[in-house]
Design an enzyme around this catalytic site. Structure first.
Site, mmCIF file in Angstrom:
data_model
loop_
_atom_site.group_PDB
_atom_site.id
_atom_site.type_symbol
_atom_site.label_atom_id
_atom_site.label_comp_id
_atom_site.label_asym_id
_atom_site.label_seq_id
_atom_site.Cartn_x
_atom_site.Cartn_y
_atom_site.Cartn_z
ATOM 1 N N GLU A 1 0.854 -1.180 0.000
ATOM 2 C CA GLU A 1 0.000 0.000 0.000
ATOM 3 C C GLU A 1 0.899 1.242 0.000
ATOM 4 O OE1 GLU A 1 -2.798 0.408 3.230
ATOM 5 O OE2 GLU A 1 -3.676 2.180 2.319
ATOM 6 N N GLY B 1 3.057 2.460 10.585
ATOM 7 C CA GLY B 1 2.861 1.737 11.838
ATOM 8 C C GLY B 1 2.684 0.252 11.609
ATOM 9 N N ALA B 2 1.777 -0.087 10.690
ATOM 10 C CA ALA B 2 1.477 -1.490 10.428
ATOM 11 C C ALA B 2 0.619 -1.573 9.172
ATOM 12 C CB ALA B 2 0.734 -2.106 11.601
ATOM 13 N N HIS C 1 -6.737 -1.991 15.154
ATOM 14 C CA HIS C 1 -6.967 -1.244 13.911
ATOM 15 C C HIS C 1 -6.741 -2.144 12.691
ATOM 16 C CE1 HIS C 1 -6.780 2.404 11.301
ATOM 17 N NE2 HIS C 1 -5.954 1.652 10.605
ATOM 18 N N GLU C 2 -5.602 -2.811 12.654
ATOM 19 C CA GLU C 2 -5.300 -3.640 11.479
ATOM 20 C C GLU C 2 -6.269 -4.819 11.399
ATOM 21 O OE1 GLU C 2 -3.429 -2.117 9.550
ATOM 22 O OE2 GLU C 2 -2.508 -0.748 10.984
ATOM 23 N N GLU D 1 -9.854 4.206 6.204
ATOM 24 C CA GLU D 1 -9.085 4.687 7.352
ATOM 25 C C GLU D 1 -9.935 5.454 8.363
ATOM 26 O OE1 GLU D 1 -6.507 3.376 8.045
ATOM 27 O OE2 GLU D 1 -5.782 2.590 6.139
HETATM 28 ZN ZN LIG Z 1 -5.457 1.698 8.601
#
Ligand SMILES: [Zn+2]
Length: 875
Positions: free
Chosen positions: A127, A267-268, A303-304, A326
């Site tokens: 991404e 972050g991830a 979140h992920e 998001e």
């Molecule tokens: Zn995200």
């Protein structure tokens, strides 16, 4: 300036893809310097072939094309057109099989997009547009495909071979090599593709879903880090359960894998079934991670995971829709964190971030709506606006509809669009259709940039027992948007009696009161709300829980703010009243008011310290003065040194005045053990360390700080002491730093903290110290975490240190140019402080602008840096 300036891409130019990729079969022959990628795709026209054939456009960058064949026939040079970033087949049939063989060099990939090496292991980041650095493919999110992936590598160096979906085959090959084949049954866009190959430890667990399915949970880390995975696994299980209970969402694959890597731009990443994480959002144990790290890990893991529904099963049609996944997912993870910790503390933390950083973005040259109209480099749009303001916009829908109707809307959204690539408009429409409401005006939040301002006029008519609130809204111009149409703004409101009770609310025209809290919907430039039967003039409690991302000017007197600090029934607003009062005091001092401590502020501070009924975490929040960035945000012309010195003066005066109460709290809050990571224990540590931060600069305080540093058995207390010592340049701070380094220099995440605390120290000489840190043998410019901990901490978390000497602007520009040749994404992010050049006095303004101009003249700067610099100069 180069002749080929990077070009903007526009939302209005969107057209559906001409071809679908029905399946893709990928084979990776993995070697660090030469990896061969064989891609076999089944391609089908997505248009009516009777109207003539259309070209097939594949994206590809930095690839060496080895061979290509169509339906098993080799395609010669005349059969395609190739450029730096595309491969076009001009007249393909409507349905065919295409095989493309390419070679790449992962060891040379310093941009950390596509396939690269971290700590000797292969990993990917696709991404937004990294897949095109792996193979030729229509690399856009609306092309969703079924992937089968075979990884081939040396067994000795790469015993673990992972990709998305289920492991369907594996075996040995000649020469000590082995292979594993993965099949992902779900449709996914290329940006969710991932692979990992390396020598990693696996910590396994399992989770039973709501329908009774067993899911294997596997967390892969470097050997030696297995003891830092417990919190991440627990967080994952909590997130999986929570998403079932709150949103009715169940996990779909048989395995859920998380891999921690040390070199990661973000972050991830939520790759389907195979998340790849920056190790700082996975690894934690009390000795090495602070309470904030624990909370952040839980939030990022969640979140992920939540993306599996809001992002993966339903994805974005194009990158203009990034906030679809998001904004919604940040909203979901903030609800989750609030449920796991404290609703009020989470809200305060989120709003602080929004007001200090997103509001600045909204007021700066990169301002954009949460659904932008155009971009040059999509990597520049992973912004606080897309994420945090995007989440606020979803939160407003939640506020307007209420939880039950919001859930009806989200159910419809998930059901209607499962397996599709859709738009923010589809999301809003699902909310409308499920509830029979009209959100057409609300959609302006997606289209208009800028932070709206809401001003309040109040009038009380004692004879008629009527209270009138008149709300005005406006929004400043932003680049490309001079005029704004009125927003639909939910203003959650209560009226407090002078005794502090929330009054029953009856609006004009209503026959009876409907509760003591109402959501007033402001959708005109100016609107008056009339409350009936109000016995005496109340104090209004407005924008409760920060019900909209706006700047509120409530017209409060200092006395009313002090009243709200003591009497608000909304925790967020009670905290905010204190922030507004402190802000006012600091701004007055900066503007030349006599240098003495404001009595009202001091009294309120003392009252909070004395009230033992309050939650310690909220007391800690209430004792904190507004951050320097937020004070800057509220001034016309920013003077970072005056802000810093003044805020420091107020802190010192408060500490001196309330020394005994602070010291008593500090002693009383000592944790008798055992150490726990739960909301209660974290809140007490937070308050105790807030007290310490006030006490250290006082006489005798540094001994207390050093004693805590020496005695600390956990990273929260250790770091709090170290920060207090270093940021106050207290005696023995060098000794503590030295000790910290010797103890932790082999743990990269803890070493990042050691670098960061020094780079953020505001005392004179910051620039020289930062230059020395860059020369430190443990500094590595190729590692984004290290760059953020040194350069990022200095330029973004240390306004006084950074702005003290204009040489720092030259320094930053030098670093950006250097970084840009290695990692454009990280370089562009470091630009942020320079982009706000117009907010400063003339000499700083000119010095910053000069550096921006200099960066733009550098040959071959990336589109990432080009876009930010050119927009900053032209805005
Ligand atoms: Zn995200």
């Amino acid at each position: 300036m180069s002749e080929s300036q990077p070009q903007a891409i526009y939302l209005k130019d969107y057209t559906p893809p001409d071809y679908r990729i029905e399946t893709i079969n990928l084979r990776f022959d993995l070697n660090p310097e030469v990896t061969t990628v064989t891609s076999r795709m089944e391609v089908r026209a997505n248009y009516d072939p009777a109207e003539g054939r259309r070209p097939l456009l594949l994206n590809g960058q930095e690839l060496e094309l080895v061979s290509m064949s169509m339906d098993h026939d080799p395609v010669g040079d005349e059969g395609y057109e190739i450029s730096d970033d595309t491969l076009v087949i001009p007249h393909p049939p409507a349905h065919f099989h295409l095989e493309v063989v390419t070679r790449i060099d992962p060891s040379a990939n310093t941009a950390l997009e596509g396939l690269y090496l971290s700590g000797g292991n292969f990993c990917t980041q696709c991404e937004a547009e990294g897949f095109r650095k792996i193979t030729y493919f229509p690399d856009r999110p609306d092309v969703m495909t079924r992937f089968t992936t075979t990884l081939i590598a040396d067994r000795k160096d790469y015993p673990v071979l992972l990709s998305n979906g289920d492991r369907i085959d594996s075996g040995e090959l000649a020469g000590g090599r082995h292979y594993v084949t993965w099949h992902d049954p779900s449709l996914k866009p290329s940006y969710l593709f991932a692979l990992v190959a390396g020598d990693l430890a696996c910590v396994a667990d399992c989770f039973t879903t709501m329908s009774g399915k067993e899911v294997k949970l596997e967390l892969y880390v470097q050997y030696g880090n297995e003891d830092k995975t417990g919190h991440a696994i627990r967080s994952l299980k909590k997130a999986m359960r929570w998403d079932e209970e709150v949103y009715g969402r169940e996990y779909d694959l048989n395995t859920y894998m998380i891999v921690a890597v040390d070199d990661f731009n973000m972050g991830a990443m939520e790759n389907k079934g195979l998340n790849i994480f920056n190790s700082r959002f996975v690894l934690a144990k009390p000795e090495t991670a602070t309470d904030m790290d624990f909370v952040n890990i839980e939030g990022v893991i969640a979140h992920e995971y939540f993306h599996n529904w809001s992002g993966n099963r339903i994805t974005c049609r194009d990158w203009f829709q990034l906030s679809l996944k998001e904004g919604f997912t940040v909203f979901r993870d903030s609800q989750f964190t609030a449920d796991m910790t404290s609703l009020a503390v989470k809200r305060i933390d989120d709003v602080s971030l929004l007001r200090t950083r997103q509001f600045a973005e909204d007021a700066g040259p990169m301002a954009h709506p949460i659904r932008p109209d155009s971009y040059v480099e999509i990597n520049n749009f992973y912004t606080l606006t897309i994420y945090e303001k995007g989440a606020e916009v979803v939160r407003m829908i939640h506020t307007l509809l209420g939880p039950e109707r919001f859930r009806k809307g989200s159910d419809l959204y998930f059901e209607r669009h499962d397996g599709q690539a859709v738009t923010t408009d589809d999301f809003v429409r699902a909310m409308e259709d499920a509830n029979g409401v009209d959100l057409s005006q609300f959609r302006r939040w997606y289209e208009q940039a800028g932070t709206p301002k809401v001003e309040v006029e109040r009038a009380y008519d004692a004879a008629a027992k009527q209270y009138r609130l008149t709300l005005h809204q406006s929004c400043p111009p932003t680049p490309g948007q001079l005029q704004k149409a009125p927003f639909e703004i939910p203003v959650k409101t209560a009226l407090l009696s002078r005794e502090g009770a929330a009054l029953p609310l009856r609006l004009a025209g209503e026959s009876q009161a409907g509760g003591s809290e109402r959501v007033l919907v402001l959708n005109e430039p100016e609107q008056t709300f009339i409350f009936e039967g109000i016995p005496a003039e109340p104090v209004p409690s407005l924008l409760r829980a920060f019900s909209a991302p706006v700047k509120l000017e409530g017209g409060y007197s200092d006395e009313e703010l002090a009243f709200l600090m003591g009497n608000e029934t909304d925790d967020f607003n009670r905290w905010d009243a204190g922030q507004q009062l402190a802000l006012r005091v600091i701004v007055r001092l900066i503007e030349g008011a006599p240098r003495e401590l404001d009595r009202g502020l001091s009294a309120a501070f003392g009252k909070i310290l004395a009230d033992d009924r309050l939650d310690p975490a909220l007391v800690a929040e209430a004792l904190a003065l507004p951050p320097e960035e937020y004070i800057a945000e509220c001034m016309d012309e920013v003077d970072p040194l005056a802000i810093h010195e003044t805020r420091r003066f107020v802190r010192a005066a408060l500490a001196e005045t309330h020394r005994e109460a602070l010291a008593a709290h500090y002693t009383a809050l000592a944790d008798p053990g055992p150490y726990r990571v739960d909301a209660g224990a974290m809140g007490r540590r937070r308050l105790r360390n807030a007290c310490l931060a006030y006490l250290v600069p006082l006489e005798g305080g540094s001994e207390r700080g050093f004693a805590q540093y020496e005695a600390a058995g956990n990273m929260t207390d250790s770091m709090a002491a170290l920060v207090a010592l270093v940021h106050n340049a207290a005696p023995r701070h060098d000794e503590a730093l030295q000790h910290f380094y010797e103890r932790w220099h082999e743990d990269p995440l803890v070493l990042d903290k050691w670098f960061a605390v020094q780079a953020a120290a505001p005392a004179p000489g910051a620039l020289e110290r930062v230059k020395q840190l860059l020369d430190h043998p443990d500094f590595n410019i190729r590692n984004p975490n290290r760059v953020r901990s040194v350069i990022g901490s200095f330029v973004m978390r240390n306004p006084a240190g950074f702005h003290r000497d204009p040489a720092a602007y030259t320094f930053l520009a030098d670093q950006i140019v250097n970084l840009d040749s290695l990692n454009p994404q990280v370089a562009a992010r470091m630009l942020d402080p320079l982009t706000h050049w117009k907010r400063y006095d003339e000499s700083r303004r000119n010095a910053m602008k000069e550096q921006l101009v200099r960066i733009l003249r550098v040959p071959r700067i990336s589109s990432d840096v080009y876009e930010v610099v050119s927009k900053s100069l032209n805005a």
